[in-house]
Design a protein around this motif. Sequence first.
Motif, PDB file in Angstrom:
ATOM      1  N   GLY A  47       0.781  -1.221   0.000  1.00  9.82           N
ATOM      2  CA  GLY A  47       0.000   0.000   0.000  1.00  9.82           C
ATOM      3  C   GLY A  47       0.807   1.263   0.000  1.00  9.82           C
ATOM      4  N   GLU A  48       2.135   1.143   0.145  1.00  5.98           N
ATOM      5  CA  GLU A  48       3.009   2.309   0.140  1.00  5.98           C
ATOM      6  C   GLU A  48       3.588   2.590  -1.232  1.00  5.98           C
ATOM      7  OE1 GLU A  48       5.849   1.279   3.110  1.00  5.98           O
ATOM      8  OE2 GLU A  48       4.481   1.658   4.779  1.00  5.98           O
ATOM      9  N   GLY A  49       3.152   1.834  -2.230  1.00 11.29           N
ATOM     10  CA  GLY A  49       3.614   2.061  -3.596  1.00 11.29           C
ATOM     11  C   GLY A  49       4.848   1.278  -3.981  1.00 11.29           C
ATOM     12  N   ALA A  50       5.342   0.428  -3.100  1.00 14.61           N
ATOM     13  CA  ALA A  50       6.537  -0.358  -3.412  1.00 14.61           C
ATOM     14  C   ALA A  50       6.154  -1.605  -4.206  1.00 14.61           C
ATOM     15  CB  ALA A  50       7.263  -0.752  -2.136  1.00 14.61           C
ATOM     16  N   GLN A  51       7.041  -2.004  -5.073  1.00 13.11           N
ATOM     17  CA  GLN A  51       6.853  -3.203  -5.879  1.00 13.11           C
ATOM     18  C   GLN A  51       8.160  -3.972  -5.920  1.00 13.11           C
ATOM     19  OE1 GLN A  51       5.629  -2.528  -9.979  1.00 13.11           O
ATOM     20  NE2 GLN A  51       6.701  -4.371 -10.648  1.00 13.11           N
ATOM     21  N   VAL A  52       8.077  -5.292  -5.765  1.00  9.23           N
ATOM     22  CA  VAL A  52       9.243  -6.167  -5.893  1.00  9.23           C
ATOM     23  C   VAL A  52       8.857  -7.283  -6.850  1.00  9.23           C
ATOM     24  CG1 VAL A  52      10.889  -7.661  -4.712  1.00  9.23           C
ATOM     25  CG2 VAL A  52       9.977  -5.650  -3.539  1.00  9.23           C
ATOM     26  N   GLY A  53       9.654  -7.478  -7.878  1.00 11.34           N
ATOM     27  CA  GLY A  53       9.341  -8.468  -8.898  1.00 11.34           C
ATOM     28  C   GLY A  53       8.572  -7.835 -10.051  1.00 11.34           C
ATOM     29  N   TRP A  54       8.719  -8.427 -11.237  1.00 12.66           N
ATOM     30  CA  TRP A  54       8.084  -7.885 -12.442  1.00 12.66           C
ATOM     31  C   TRP A  54       7.322  -8.991 -13.151  1.00 12.66           C
ATOM     32  CZ3 TRP A  54       8.186  -2.738 -13.408  1.00 12.66           C
ATOM     33  CH2 TRP A  54       9.120  -1.988 -12.687  1.00 12.66           C
ATOM     34  N   LEU A  55       6.123  -8.652 -13.611  1.00 15.48           N
ATOM     35  CA  LEU A  55       5.320  -9.577 -14.392  1.00 15.48           C
ATOM     36  C   LEU A  55       5.235  -9.157 -15.851  1.00 15.48           C
ATOM     37  CD1 LEU A  55       2.414 -10.246 -11.867  1.00 15.48           C
ATOM     38  CD2 LEU A  55       4.636 -11.382 -12.084  1.00 15.48           C
ATOM     39  N   SER A  56       5.781  -7.991 -16.157  1.00 16.11           N
ATOM     40  CA  SER A  56       5.871  -7.515 -17.535  1.00 16.11           C
ATOM     41  C   SER A  56       7.083  -6.597 -17.603  1.00 16.11           C
ATOM     42  CB  SER A  56       4.597  -6.760 -17.939  1.00 16.11           C
ATOM     43  OG  SER A  56       4.593  -5.456 -17.362  1.00 16.11           O
ATOM     44  N   GLY A  57       7.257  -5.981 -18.746  1.00 14.58           N
ATOM     45  CA  GLY A  57       8.342  -5.026 -18.879  1.00 14.58           C
ATOM     46  C   GLY A  57       8.043  -3.692 -18.230  1.00 14.58           C
ATOM     47  N   GLY A  58       7.004  -3.626 -17.428  1.00 15.16           N
ATOM     48  CA  GLY A  58       6.610  -2.400 -16.746  1.00 15.16           C
ATOM     49  C   GLY A  58       5.280  -1.844 -17.226  1.00 15.16           C
ATOM     50  N   CYS A  59       4.788  -2.364 -18.352  1.00 18.13           N
ATOM     51  CA  CYS A  59       3.565  -1.811 -18.936  1.00 18.13           C
ATOM     52  C   CYS A  59       2.306  -2.253 -18.203  1.00 18.13           C
ATOM     53  CB  CYS A  59       3.481  -2.213 -20.408  1.00 18.13           C
ATOM     54  SG  CYS A  59       3.866  -3.954 -20.704  1.00 18.13           S
ATOM     55  N   LEU A  60       2.319  -3.429 -17.594  1.00 17.55           N
ATOM     56  CA  LEU A  60       1.115  -3.949 -16.948  1.00 17.55           C
ATOM     57  C   LEU A  60       1.070  -3.662 -15.457  1.00 17.55           C
ATOM     58  CD1 LEU A  60       0.977  -7.488 -18.616  1.00 17.55           C
ATOM     59  CD2 LEU A  60      -0.056  -5.348 -19.420  1.00 17.55           C
ATOM     60  N   GLU A  61       2.215  -3.316 -14.875  1.00 16.26           N
ATOM     61  CA  GLU A  61       2.289  -3.216 -13.416  1.00 16.26           C
ATOM     62  C   GLU A  61       1.360  -2.167 -12.798  1.00 16.26           C
ATOM     63  OE1 GLU A  61       5.166  -6.241 -13.836  1.00 16.26           O
ATOM     64  OE2 GLU A  61       4.677  -4.509 -15.065  1.00 16.26           O
ATOM     65  N   PRO A  62       1.157  -0.998 -13.403  1.00 20.84           N
ATOM     66  CA  PRO A  62       0.240  -0.036 -12.758  1.00 20.84           C
ATOM     67  C   PRO A  62      -1.159  -0.595 -12.541  1.00 20.84           C
ATOM     68  CG  PRO A  62       1.587   1.082 -14.390  1.00 20.84           C
ATOM     69  CD  PRO A  62       1.847  -0.389 -14.556  1.00 20.84           C
ATOM     70  N   GLU A  63      -1.683  -1.311 -13.536  1.00 26.82           N
ATOM     71  CA  GLU A  63      -3.013  -1.898 -13.382  1.00 26.82           C
ATOM     72  C   GLU A  63      -3.007  -2.994 -12.319  1.00 26.82           C
ATOM     73  OE1 GLU A  63      -6.408  -4.290 -16.002  1.00 26.82           O
ATOM     74  OE2 GLU A  63      -4.610  -3.480 -16.987  1.00 26.82           O
ATOM     75  N   ILE A  64      -1.956  -3.821 -12.321  1.00 30.01           N
ATOM     76  CA  ILE A  64      -1.878  -4.889 -11.318  1.00 30.01           C
ATOM     77  C   ILE A  64      -1.747  -4.293  -9.922  1.00 30.01           C
ATOM     78  CG2 ILE A  64      -0.572  -6.907 -10.556  1.00 30.01           C
ATOM     79  CD1 ILE A  64       0.381  -7.231 -13.462  1.00 30.01           C
ATOM     80  N   ALA A  65      -0.940  -3.241  -9.789  1.00 28.87           N
ATOM     81  CA  ALA A  65      -0.752  -2.606  -8.482  1.00 28.87           C
ATOM     82  C   ALA A  65      -2.061  -2.062  -7.943  1.00 28.87           C
ATOM     83  CB  ALA A  65       0.294  -1.501  -8.586  1.00 28.87           C
ATOM     84  N   GLN A  66      -2.852  -1.439  -8.808  1.00 33.56           N
ATOM     85  CA  GLN A  66      -4.130  -0.892  -8.355  1.00 33.56           C
ATOM     86  C   GLN A  66      -5.061  -2.001  -7.879  1.00 33.56           C
ATOM     87  OE1 GLN A  66      -5.166   2.440  -8.028  1.00 33.56           O
ATOM     88  NE2 GLN A  66      -6.713   1.306  -6.868  1.00 33.56           N
ATOM     89  N   ARG A  67      -5.134  -3.070  -8.649  1.00 37.91           N
ATOM     90  CA  ARG A  67      -6.004  -4.185  -8.257  1.00 37.91           C
ATOM     91  C   ARG A  67      -5.479  -4.853  -6.989  1.00 37.91           C
ATOM     92  NH1 ARG A  67      -9.173  -6.449 -12.440  1.00 37.91           N
ATOM     93  NH2 ARG A  67      -9.680  -8.113 -10.950  1.00 37.91           N
ATOM     94  N   ALA A  68      -4.154  -4.934  -6.844  1.00 38.08           N
ATOM     95  CA  ALA A  68      -3.578  -5.523  -5.635  1.00 38.08           C
ATOM     96  C   ALA A  68      -3.932  -4.703  -4.409  1.00 38.08           C
ATOM     97  CB  ALA A  68      -2.069  -5.643  -5.780  1.00 38.08           C
TER      98      ALA A  68
END
Length: 322
Positions: A47-68
């Motif tokens: 919830g602090e905006g941190a991310q560890v690990g990648w599921l794409s080249g960066g293009c999909l992560e914003p949507e995944i982060a919001q849903r997470a």
Amino acid sequence: MPVGGARAVLEASVAALQRGTAATLAVVLETSGSTYVRAGALALFDGEGAQVGWLSGGCLEPEIAQRANDASRAGQVDFMEIDTRFDEDLLSGSAVGCRGRLRIALLPLALLGDWIAHVEAWREGEPLRLGVHDDGTVELAYAANESTHRLPAAAPPWPDAQSRWSITVQAAPSVIVFGAGPETPFLLPMLRAFGATTTLVERRPRWSGAGALADHAPALTPTQALVAPMRRFDVALVMHHNFELDREALHALATSPIGFIGLLGPVRRRDDLFRVLPGDVREALLPRLHSPVGLHLGGSGPESIALSIAAQLQRHLHGTPA
């Protein structure tokens, strides 16, 4: 020293829970087409905006982060599908460059009360087994230990969802290095960045500071290090730049079960070492010995040598044929 791979995600998950930070584990359940990762890939979002690990080249992560984050706030398992396989995405300008589909489970870790215990067992060399059901049931297991968590869940949004997915996170590769040298400051961080755990066995005062680059740095003899109560090793590297110390390490390794033994230095050095080792030791080493260790990538100097060794280990550990 940063770490990568599943190790980075799992260790970050424990740190987030210990801080009391809301953290959600994204687990790739299925893939099809051209995707950045395969089933079993992990990423952590908090919830602090941190991310560890990648599921794409960066293009999909914003949507995944919001849903997470939404799943964490709602206190329920969520399922999401990201599908970029169609021509319409290209024509509308919304394509991300890959033509593939990811199906992902989002697991709020605060709902898995024994998660830290399972990660600790994984750190000790046990594979972590994860079962995810379409009704939100999550099963965790290592060795003979199992637990079941029945969690609230939003149903998978795709019509052909199976009832259960099984994911196994294999233990992090473990590398024991006998001897520090000019390559060590480049090689050990590189191996950690690939997600391996590293042990440096070095008794010479000149190289004592190199131990800070490894996960473990026992001041032991090779024989003592191999029988110490540590986890098993997948790879051993012998790289003292010292003939007698290399001989001692090879002699100790002959009776070990380690399947990959790398020896730094030219073929002539290996031949000289074999001349002073007993015949039974040579026979025990030969099927597992890689000498000179490292792929032929070109270049010279410690940086290039470290890269060549890391590249060979990456190929060996992930099963890519020579």
